[in-house]
Write a protein that holds these residues in place. Structure first.
Motif, PDB file in Angstrom:
ATOM      1  N   VAL A  88       8.626  10.418  -6.039  1.00 28.72           N
ATOM      2  CA  VAL A  88       8.682   9.541  -4.865  1.00 28.72           C
ATOM      3  C   VAL A  88       9.175  10.301  -3.637  1.00 28.72           C
ATOM      4  CG1 VAL A  88       9.810   7.510  -3.863  1.00 28.72           C
ATOM      5  CG2 VAL A  88       8.923   7.438  -6.215  1.00 28.72           C
ATOM      6  N   ARG A  89      10.245  11.039  -3.786  1.00 24.51           N
ATOM      7  CA  ARG A  89      10.819  11.735  -2.633  1.00 24.51           C
ATOM      8  C   ARG A  89       9.833  12.773  -2.070  1.00 24.51           C
ATOM      9  NH1 ARG A  89      15.914  11.885  -0.766  1.00 24.51           N
ATOM     10  NH2 ARG A  89      16.609  10.731  -2.625  1.00 24.51           N
ATOM     11  N   ALA A  90       9.178  13.510  -2.940  1.00 27.65           N
ATOM     12  CA  ALA A  90       8.232  14.527  -2.471  1.00 27.65           C
ATOM     13  C   ALA A  90       7.046  13.888  -1.754  1.00 27.65           C
ATOM     14  CB  ALA A  90       7.743  15.364  -3.651  1.00 27.65           C
ATOM     15  N   ARG A  91       6.548  12.781  -2.287  1.00 32.14           N
ATOM     16  CA  ARG A  91       5.421  12.105  -1.627  1.00 32.14           C
ATOM     17  C   ARG A  91       5.843  11.559  -0.266  1.00 32.14           C
ATOM     18  NH1 ARG A  91       4.968  10.036  -7.048  1.00 32.14           N
ATOM     19  NH2 ARG A  91       3.249  11.075  -8.155  1.00 32.14           N
TER      20      ARG A  91
ATOM     21  N   TYR B 241       9.875   5.190   5.503  1.00 30.93           N
ATOM     22  CA  TYR B 241       9.724   6.039   4.320  1.00 30.93           C
ATOM     23  C   TYR B 241      11.092   6.344   3.706  1.00 30.93           C
ATOM     24  CZ  TYR B 241       5.143   7.049   6.499  1.00 30.93           C
ATOM     25  OH  TYR B 241       3.907   6.956   7.084  1.00 30.93           O
ATOM     26  N   GLU B 242      12.058   6.644   4.566  1.00 29.61           N
ATOM     27  CA  GLU B 242      13.398   6.965   4.069  1.00 29.61           C
ATOM     28  C   GLU B 242      14.050   5.740   3.435  1.00 29.61           C
ATOM     29  OE1 GLU B 242      16.728   8.908   2.953  1.00 29.61           O
ATOM     30  OE2 GLU B 242      14.805   9.754   3.594  1.00 29.61           O
ATOM     31  N   GLN B 243      13.781   4.568   3.981  1.00 24.88           N
ATOM     32  CA  GLN B 243      14.329   3.337   3.422  1.00 24.88           C
ATOM     33  C   GLN B 243      13.827   3.130   1.987  1.00 24.88           C
ATOM     34  OE1 GLN B 243      13.344  -0.091   5.822  1.00 24.88           O
ATOM     35  NE2 GLN B 243      14.971  -1.360   4.933  1.00 24.88           N
ATOM     36  N   VAL B 244      12.550   3.397   1.758  1.00 23.20           N
ATOM     37  CA  VAL B 244      11.998   3.278   0.410  1.00 23.20           C
ATOM     38  C   VAL B 244      12.570   4.361  -0.495  1.00 23.20           C
ATOM     39  CG1 VAL B 244       9.882   3.263  -0.962  1.00 23.20           C
ATOM     40  CG2 VAL B 244       9.898   2.193   1.293  1.00 23.20           C
ATOM     41  N   VAL B 245      12.746   5.553   0.033  1.00 21.01           N
ATOM     42  CA  VAL B 245      13.331   6.636  -0.757  1.00 21.01           C
ATOM     43  C   VAL B 245      14.767   6.300  -1.163  1.00 21.01           C
ATOM     44  CG1 VAL B 245      14.190   9.023  -0.624  1.00 21.01           C
ATOM     45  CG2 VAL B 245      11.859   8.479   0.112  1.00 21.01           C
ATOM     46  N   GLN B 246      15.520   5.701  -0.261  1.00 21.88           N
ATOM     47  CA  GLN B 246      16.895   5.326  -0.594  1.00 21.88           C
ATOM     48  C   GLN B 246      16.929   4.367  -1.776  1.00 21.88           C
ATOM     49  OE1 GLN B 246      19.936   6.359   0.672  1.00 21.88           O
ATOM     50  NE2 GLN B 246      18.706   7.929   1.683  1.00 21.88           N
ATOM     51  N   ALA B 247      15.928   3.508  -1.876  1.00 16.75           N
ATOM     52  CA  ALA B 247      15.892   2.536  -2.967  1.00 16.75           C
ATOM     53  C   ALA B 247      15.305   3.118  -4.256  1.00 16.75           C
ATOM     54  CB  ALA B 247      15.086   1.307  -2.548  1.00 16.75           C
ATOM     55  N   PHE B 248      14.281   3.977  -4.124  1.00 16.23           N
ATOM     56  CA  PHE B 248      13.522   4.378  -5.313  1.00 16.23           C
ATOM     57  C   PHE B 248      13.332   5.897  -5.439  1.00 16.23           C
ATOM     58  CE2 PHE B 248      11.719   0.305  -3.678  1.00 16.23           C
ATOM     59  CZ  PHE B 248      12.339  -0.524  -4.599  1.00 16.23           C
TER      60      PHE B 248
ATOM     61  N   PRO C 187       3.835   1.832 -11.428  1.00 16.56           N
ATOM     62  CA  PRO C 187       4.333   1.314 -12.711  1.00 16.56           C
ATOM     63  C   PRO C 187       5.462   0.298 -12.580  1.00 16.56           C
ATOM     64  CG  PRO C 187       4.088   3.702 -12.791  1.00 16.56           C
ATOM     65  CD  PRO C 187       3.937   3.302 -11.359  1.00 16.56           C
ATOM     66  N   TRP C 188       6.094   0.245 -11.424  1.00 20.97           N
ATOM     67  CA  TRP C 188       7.268  -0.614 -11.266  1.00 20.97           C
ATOM     68  C   TRP C 188       6.998  -1.816 -10.351  1.00 20.97           C
ATOM     69  CZ3 TRP C 188       7.373   4.768 -11.043  1.00 20.97           C
ATOM     70  CH2 TRP C 188       7.971   5.383 -12.149  1.00 20.97           C
ATOM     71  N   ILE C 189       5.749  -1.991  -9.900  1.00 20.38           N
ATOM     72  CA  ILE C 189       5.412  -3.113  -9.020  1.00 20.38           C
ATOM     73  C   ILE C 189       5.004  -4.307  -9.873  1.00 20.38           C
ATOM     74  CG2 ILE C 189       3.959  -3.921  -7.131  1.00 20.38           C
ATOM     75  CD1 ILE C 189       3.563  -0.980  -6.325  1.00 20.38           C
ATOM     76  N   VAL C 190       5.720  -5.419  -9.736  1.00 22.99           N
ATOM     77  CA  VAL C 190       5.482  -6.582 -10.591  1.00 22.99           C
ATOM     78  C   VAL C 190       4.927  -7.779  -9.828  1.00 22.99           C
ATOM     79  CG1 VAL C 190       7.260  -5.859 -12.215  1.00 22.99           C
ATOM     80  CG2 VAL C 190       7.859  -7.458 -10.370  1.00 22.99           C
TER      81      VAL C 190
ATOM     82  N   GLU D 270       0.835  -1.204   0.000  1.00 21.96           N
ATOM     83  CA  GLU D 270       0.000   0.000   0.000  1.00 21.96           C
ATOM     84  C   GLU D 270       0.870   1.256   0.000  1.00 21.96           C
ATOM     85  OE1 GLU D 270      -3.980   1.390   2.314  1.00 21.96           O
ATOM     86  OE2 GLU D 270      -2.283   0.833   3.601  1.00 21.96           O
ATOM     87  N   LEU D 271       1.951   1.237   0.771  1.00 19.93           N
ATOM     88  CA  LEU D 271       2.862   2.380   0.814  1.00 19.93           C
ATOM     89  C   LEU D 271       3.474   2.652  -0.556  1.00 19.93           C
ATOM     90  CD1 LEU D 271       4.601   4.530   2.240  1.00 19.93           C
ATOM     91  CD2 LEU D 271       6.194   2.683   2.857  1.00 19.93           C
ATOM     92  N   LEU D 272       3.879   1.606  -1.264  1.00 22.21           N
ATOM     93  CA  LEU D 272       4.487   1.786  -2.585  1.00 22.21           C
ATOM     94  C   LEU D 272       3.530   2.493  -3.540  1.00 22.21           C
ATOM     95  CD1 LEU D 272       6.253  -1.673  -3.033  1.00 22.21           C
ATOM     96  CD2 LEU D 272       7.277   0.479  -2.267  1.00 22.21           C
ATOM     97  N   PHE D 273       2.272   2.101  -3.500  1.00 19.68           N
ATOM     98  CA  PHE D 273       1.284   2.782  -4.344  1.00 19.68           C
ATOM     99  C   PHE D 273       1.122   4.232  -3.926  1.00 19.68           C
ATOM    100  CE2 PHE D 273       0.093  -1.515  -5.592  1.00 19.68           C
ATOM    101  CZ  PHE D 273      -0.263  -1.346  -6.927  1.00 19.68           C
ATOM    102  N   ALA D 274       1.112   4.487  -2.619  1.00 20.81           N
ATOM    103  CA  ALA D 274       0.969   5.857  -2.138  1.00 20.81           C
ATOM    104  C   ALA D 274       2.133   6.733  -2.573  1.00 20.81           C
ATOM    105  CB  ALA D 274       0.856   5.859  -0.611  1.00 20.81           C
ATOM    106  N   LEU D 275       3.291   6.136  -2.795  1.00 20.62           N
ATOM    107  CA  LEU D 275       4.472   6.875  -3.216  1.00 20.62           C
ATOM    108  C   LEU D 275       4.579   6.990  -4.740  1.00 20.62           C
ATOM    109  CD1 LEU D 275       7.102   5.512  -0.680  1.00 20.62           C
ATOM    110  CD2 LEU D 275       5.936   7.721  -0.634  1.00 20.62           C
ATOM    111  N   GLY D 276       3.586   6.468  -5.445  1.00 21.28           N
ATOM    112  CA  GLY D 276       3.580   6.590  -6.899  1.00 21.28           C
ATOM    113  C   GLY D 276       4.408   5.559  -7.629  1.00 21.28           C
TER     114      GLY D 276
END
Length: 277
Positions: free
Chosen positions: A120-123, A107-114, A29-32, A20-26
């Motif tokens: 993504v960073r702004a969201r 949130y920062e962990q996901v930002v570090q990756a993507f 398109p990259w979720i497989v 759910e977080l990944l979708f919230a961060l936009g």
């Protein structure tokens, strides 16, 4: 020196709240790949292939989807699965939020990756600000009177939560202390101890909270618990809001605030579930 980023990423999430977080961060398109328990956002996840459950990941199906990144969680996924993933996935991201404020690090962990991907960073920054506001609102609304609660996550065997779990620490933000007073450690079954009702009868509980997940407790279970503890209020609570981290954690803070405020809409003991007159 860290390896250069894999571009474009192919992301698999084996953690419902992080999907759910990944979708919230936009990152849609990259979720497989996702698990069958990754159900939010409901319409968006329908287009993402399922690869089993959180505890029974279909590794062959996942391998065929060729993910570059797989996101796992210490509580949700099995260690042997993580080891197997590392044999064919370039980047396995291990998460383990254990308190509401840990979402900032998540949130920062996901930002570090993507974070190089558009928006993504702004969201993530916007989510962080909303989380800080929610934590601040809880703090300003206190001090909270202490309550001892039993939070039930499973039946046969009956299971609850240790005090170093995300659920317990979220409830502690309003001074609701979970029973028993034990810590389960960084991983393993001790984080979700089994109990019997003979132990609970003399625990001095103020309330029993029956969660909507992972076991779907309902009205008939309220009656069952009343037979064990006729003098203790029993309340059905939203397990997603009390256990999911990521973007839903923000609503979780509002929810626990409403539970702790008897005069708030939906707050205080549930009249329909309360065993006291």
């Amino acid at each position: 020196m860290p390896a250069p980023p894999l571009d474009p990423p192919r992301i698999a999430s084996l953690v419902p709240s992080i999907t759910e977080l990944l979708f919230a961060l936009g990152l849609a398109p990259w979720i497989v790949a996702r698990t069958g328990f990754c159900i939010h956002p409901r319409h968006a996840v329908a287009a993402v292939p399922k690869v089993g459950g959180t505890k029974d990941v279909k590794l062959d199906a996942l391998r065929k989807l060729a993910p570059t990144h797989v996101i796992v969680n210490v509580d949700e996924n099995e260690w042997p699965t993580v080891q197997a993933l590392r044999e064919f996935v370039p980047e396995v991201i291990v998460t383990h939020p254990c308190a509401p404020q840990d979402n900032l690090a998540l949130y920062e962990q996901v930002v570090q990756a993507f974070g190089r991907l558009p928006g993504v960073r702004a969201r993530a920054e916007a989510l962080s600000e909303r989380l800080r506001q929610g934590l601040g609102a809880l703090q300003r609304a206190g001090p909270w009177p202490p309550r001892r609660v039993l939070y039930v996550i499973w039946r046969e065997p009956w299971m609850t939560v240790a005090r170093d779990t995300y659920i317990s620490r979220l409830l502690a933000t309003v001074n609701w202390q979970t029973w028993p007073d034990v810590h389960g450690g960084p991983s393993g079954a001790a984080r979700y101890p089994v109990f019997d009702w003979a132990q609970v009868r003399h625990a001095g509980l103020d309330a029993v909270l029956l969660a909507s997940e992972p076991y779907r407790f309902g009205a008939r279970h309220v009656e069952e618990v009343r037979r064990h503890l006729p003098d203790v209020p029993v309340q059905l609570v939203d397990g997603e809001l009390l256990s999911w981290y990521g973007s839903r954690a923000i609503d979780g803070l509002s929810y626990v605030l409403a539970l702790a405020r008897p005069t708030a809409p939906g707050g205080g003991p549930c009249k329909a579930c309360n065993s006291r007159p």
